[in-house]
Design an enzyme around this catalytic site. Structure first.
Site, PDB file in Angstrom:
ATOM      1  CD  GLU A  98     -15.520  26.931 -47.000  1.00  0.00           C
ATOM      2  OE1 GLU A  98     -15.730  28.039 -47.542  1.00  0.00           O
ATOM      3  OE2 GLU A  98     -16.140  25.904 -47.313  1.00  0.00           O
ATOM      4  CD  GLU A 128     -15.514  29.181 -53.939  1.00  0.00           C
ATOM      5  OE1 GLU A 128     -16.657  28.758 -54.209  1.00  0.00           O
ATOM      6  OE2 GLU A 128     -15.000  29.077 -52.817  1.00  0.00           O
TER       7      GLU A 128
END
Length: 486
Positions: free
Chosen positions: A290, A401
């Site tokens: 990520e 997120e």
């Protein structure tokens, strides 16, 4: 009483004038001590009053054993610096010899030799990616008003490359052969729940009705069936676009505009990132790489957006971490500090600033590389770290997120992206543009179509589209708590 006795003794031995000087010094020290105690109490009160700007802890309230364990950990990850740079935002950047960086402490990397050969770049990239210590490292793009608005319509042109990371502002750079590493402090660790939790995402447990099978798309779709805390007990919520499941994927790229979302609780965060995934979502063997930007008061002690990376091989249980807070990611660039703040940021109905992030698997040596901006290599995740990702990825996700702790029994007001919903469009909502994937031939190509997911569209949502200039792109985000998201 003891201080006065010492002062009197000094007067008798050294004469009245000298004794008065010592007495003055002792009184001054007493005043300083009282002031420091009052300052510590005021800092503690500020941190308990809802302010998310951390300063320092009162170490007297921390056990000596815990402090010893923290110091031992810091000695492992804070490597000796060749030079040190004091950033205007308060960060300390250590320029560490690249062969001394934390990554090489990993048991799987004991005999690892840092890759010197530039990776084979994806074929669709027109500009040569600069390796390791090249001079030009800009990574933030300025999309100004009319040009960027026209770009949405497919008629605009690229903006100019402008300023980048805050620690560069005083003109100091890390010398060749070193890598910049943000120094971790005792305060950084004390903000975490525990030493084990520091620098890690909380394990994400799916809901009870989560559909575990080999169809990852069905799994993702199943997330829609519940309300806000559907993804995990720790309240992770998303607004994402994703590729179909069970594909062979070897990388992904996107350009993301940068904001400073408001964070309601200190242990919440808001981020925008790319996920490169392989494995299952059942909490046991998910591999994830990520990268993106995030605002996390708990991790960094402020509300600034920062460049970050993350990796895990066991679905966030024990392996991996943010940035360089554990061994794993090998940095090769001397000018990009992972975990450092980036500026300037986008403004509502004004200039939009974005960053381009590329993650791909080098077909020659198999390591997963990270590119920042159009042409800068940052470093790589060695293939030896992974199980499923050792060969390929099977899914890519792009999006936002947040963590929703529901601290007061209500949905958090922590913002995602700009804090505005997708339908507000350019200059107001956050965006990902030019979504691309890398195929088995090491070629970058526009994603022809993506599925989208937002667990609670009354809190955060996402809308995707396509045009010639921005390719596959989407707007996303939201304010969190509002009249439709109690």
């Amino acid at each position: 009483m003891m201080m006065m006795m010492i002062a009197t003794s000094t007067i008798n031995i050294g004469g009245r004038k000298k004794g008065e000087q010592y007495l003055f010094l002792i009184i001054f020290l007493c005043i300083c001590t009282i002031f420091f105690q009052m300052f510590s109490l005021s800092v503690e009160a500020a941190s308990n009053s809802g302010s998310l700007k951390y300063t320092r802890h009162n170490y007297k309230q921390v056990s000596s054993l815990r402090l010893q364990r923290i110091e031992k950990h810091l000695n492992k990850i804070n490597k000796p610096a060749v030079i040190t740079v004091q950033s205007p935002d308060g960060d300390i950047i250590d320029c560490v010899h690249k062969r001394k960086q934390p990554a090489l402490d990993h048991p799987l990397l004991k005999n690892h030799k840092i890759q010197k050969e530039a990776p084979e770049r994806p074929k669709a990239m027109k500009k040569k990616m600069k390796h390791t210590n090249d001079k030009d490292e800009e990574g933030i793009n300025n999309n100004n008003g009319d040009e960027a608005a026209a770009a949405v319509e497919g008629k605009g042109k690229e903006g100019a490359w402008v300023v980048h990371q805050m620690w560069h502002r005083n003109g100091t750079r890390c010398p060749r052969g070193t890598v910049p590493i943000r120094r971790t402090t005792v305060d950084d660790v004390l903000r975490a729940k525990s030493l084990f939790d520091y620098g890690k995402k909380k394990q994400q447990q799916p809901p009870n009705n989560f559909n575990f099978n080999n169809n990852l798309t069905a799994d993702l779709s199943a997330r829609r069936t519940d309300a806000s805390d559907v993804v995990s007990g720790s309240g992770h919520e998303h607004a994402i676009a994703y590729t179909g499941s069970l594909q062979e994927v070897y990388g992904a790229r996107a350009t993301i505009n940068v904001w400073t979302p408001s964070i309601e609780q200190a242990n919440e965060f808001s981020l925008s990132q790319i996920w490169v995934l392989s494995g299952s979502f059942d909490g046991s063997d998910l591999n994830s790489i990520e990268a993106g930007w995030q605002v996390s008061p708990e991790l960094y002690g402020d509300n600034s957006p920062r460049l970050f990376t993350y990796w895990t091989t066991d679905s966030y249980q024990a392996t991996g971490c943010y940035n360089l807070l554990c061994s794993g990611f090998i940095q090769t660039n001397s000018r990009i500090a992972i975990g450092a703040s980036i500026s300037p940021v986008s403004s509502y109905a004004s200039n939009q600033y974005d960053v381009t992030i590329l993650i791909w698997k080098d077909p020659k040596l198999g390591n997963w590389w990270m590119g920042f901006g159009d042409n800068t290599l940052v470093g790589y995740w060695p293939a030896d770290l992974f199980t499923h990702l050792a060969e390929k990825a099977t899914m890519v996700e792009w999006g936002g997120e947040v963590v929703n702790t529901r601290a007061n029994g209500e949905h958090t007001a922590t913002q995602m992206g700009s804090g505005h919903f997708a339908e507000d469009g350019f200059g107001k909502a956050s965006y990902f543009r030019n979504l691309e994937i890398v195929d088995s031939d090491n070629s970058l190509s526009s994603v022809p179509g993506v599925s989208t997911l937002a667990e609670n569209t009354n809190c955060y949502n996402i809308e995707s589209s396509y045009n010639n200039e921005w390719g596959t792109h989407f707007y996303y985000g939201g304010p969190g708590k509002n009249s439709r998201c109690p």
